[in-house]
Design a protein around this motif. Structure first.
Motif, short mmCIF file in Angstrom:
data_model
loop_
_atom_site.label_atom_id
_atom_site.label_comp_id
_atom_site.label_asym_id
_atom_site.label_seq_id
_atom_site.Cartn_x
_atom_site.Cartn_y
_atom_site.Cartn_z
N GLY A 132 -1.99 -60.58 63.96
CA GLY A 132 -2.64 -61.48 63.02
C GLY A 132 -2.67 -60.94 61.61
O GLY A 132 -2.46 -59.76 61.36
N ARG A 133 -2.93 -61.84 60.66
CA ARG A 133 -3.07 -61.43 59.27
C ARG A 133 -4.28 -60.51 59.13
O ARG A 133 -5.36 -60.83 59.60
CB ARG A 133 -3.27 -62.68 58.40
N GLY A 134 -4.09 -59.37 58.52
CA GLY A 134 -5.19 -58.43 58.33
C GLY A 134 -5.49 -57.61 59.57
O GLY A 134 -6.42 -56.83 59.57
N GLY A 135 -4.72 -57.79 60.64
CA GLY A 135 -4.98 -57.05 61.87
C GLY A 135 -4.18 -55.78 61.95
O GLY A 135 -3.53 -55.52 62.95
N HIS A 136 -4.17 -55.03 60.90
CA HIS A 136 -3.36 -53.82 60.85
C HIS A 136 -4.25 -52.58 60.89
O HIS A 136 -4.85 -52.22 59.90
CB HIS A 136 -2.47 -53.81 59.61
N ALA A 137 -4.31 -51.96 62.05
CA ALA A 137 -5.15 -50.78 62.23
C ALA A 137 -4.71 -49.64 61.32
O ALA A 137 -5.52 -48.79 60.96
CB ALA A 137 -5.14 -50.33 63.69
N SER A 138 -3.45 -49.63 60.91
CA SER A 138 -2.97 -48.55 60.04
C SER A 138 -3.70 -48.56 58.70
O SER A 138 -3.88 -47.51 58.08
CB SER A 138 -1.47 -48.64 59.82
N SER A 139 -4.18 -49.73 58.27
CA SER A 139 -4.90 -49.80 57.00
C SER A 139 -6.29 -49.16 57.12
O SER A 139 -6.95 -48.94 56.11
CB SER A 139 -5.02 -51.24 56.51
N SER A 140 -6.73 -48.86 58.35
CA SER A 140 -8.04 -48.24 58.51
C SER A 140 -7.99 -46.72 58.41
O SER A 140 -9.04 -46.08 58.35
CB SER A 140 -8.65 -48.63 59.87
N LEU A 141 -6.80 -46.13 58.36
CA LEU A 141 -6.70 -44.67 58.23
C LEU A 141 -7.11 -44.27 56.83
O LEU A 141 -6.56 -44.76 55.84
CB LEU A 141 -5.28 -44.19 58.50
N LYS A 142 -8.10 -43.39 56.75
CA LYS A 142 -8.61 -42.96 55.45
C LYS A 142 -8.95 -41.48 55.47
O LYS A 142 -9.35 -40.94 56.50
CB LYS A 142 -9.87 -43.76 55.10
N ALA A 143 -8.81 -40.86 54.33
CA ALA A 143 -9.26 -39.48 54.17
C ALA A 143 -10.73 -39.52 53.81
O ALA A 143 -11.16 -40.36 53.01
CB ALA A 143 -8.46 -38.79 53.07
N ALA A 144 -11.51 -38.65 54.40
CA ALA A 144 -12.94 -38.58 54.12
C ALA A 144 -13.31 -37.12 53.93
O ALA A 144 -12.70 -36.24 54.54
CB ALA A 144 -13.74 -39.19 55.26
N SER A 145 -14.28 -36.86 53.08
CA SER A 145 -14.70 -35.48 52.90
C SER A 145 -16.18 -35.41 52.57
O SER A 145 -16.77 -36.36 52.10
CB SER A 145 -13.89 -34.82 51.78
N THR A 146 -16.71 -34.24 52.87
CA THR A 146 -18.08 -33.92 52.50
C THR A 146 -18.00 -32.61 51.74
O THR A 146 -16.91 -32.10 51.47
CB THR A 146 -18.98 -33.75 53.75
N ARG A 147 -19.14 -32.05 51.45
CA ARG A 147 -19.15 -30.79 50.72
C ARG A 147 -18.52 -29.67 51.54
O ARG A 147 -17.94 -28.75 51.01
CB ARG A 147 -20.60 -30.44 50.36
#
Length: 100
Positions: free
Chosen positions: A13-28
């Protein structure tokens, strides 16, 4: 993350791309890559496998090491280690300490 993203399958489906959910995250104190979330709760199933759906009918072989994030990290571990060592060396030098 750049290496893992193209390997994640795209949804029908449109917008059903799990690859777009991969994100870099960081804390201190930590840096991480994460996938899934509210919009893509099925991402862990895509990456690691298992049984889902009504009566767990939809199955995917379970892989403890995952298919995308951890596999990409393992393939690029030397590069990641070198970049981390370089960044730490710069921090030490900027703090005015000697590097031996």
């Amino acid at each position: 993350m750049k290496d893992a993203k193209p390997k994640v399958p795209t949804g029908p489906g449109r917008g059903g791309h799990a690859s777009s959910s991969l994100k870099a995250a960081s804390t201190r104190t930590a840096a991480r890559v994460q996938g899934g979330g509210k919009r893509f709760p099925y991402y862990p199933w895509l990456d690691f496998g298992g049984a889902v759906g009504r009566n767990n009918r939809t199955k995917r072989p379970f892989m403890k090491t995952g298919r995308y994030i951890w596999k990409s990290y393992a393939e690029n571990q030397e590069k990641v280690t070198a970049q981390l060592a370089g960044a730490l060396t710069r921090v030490v030098i900027d703090a005015g300490l000697e590097v031996s």
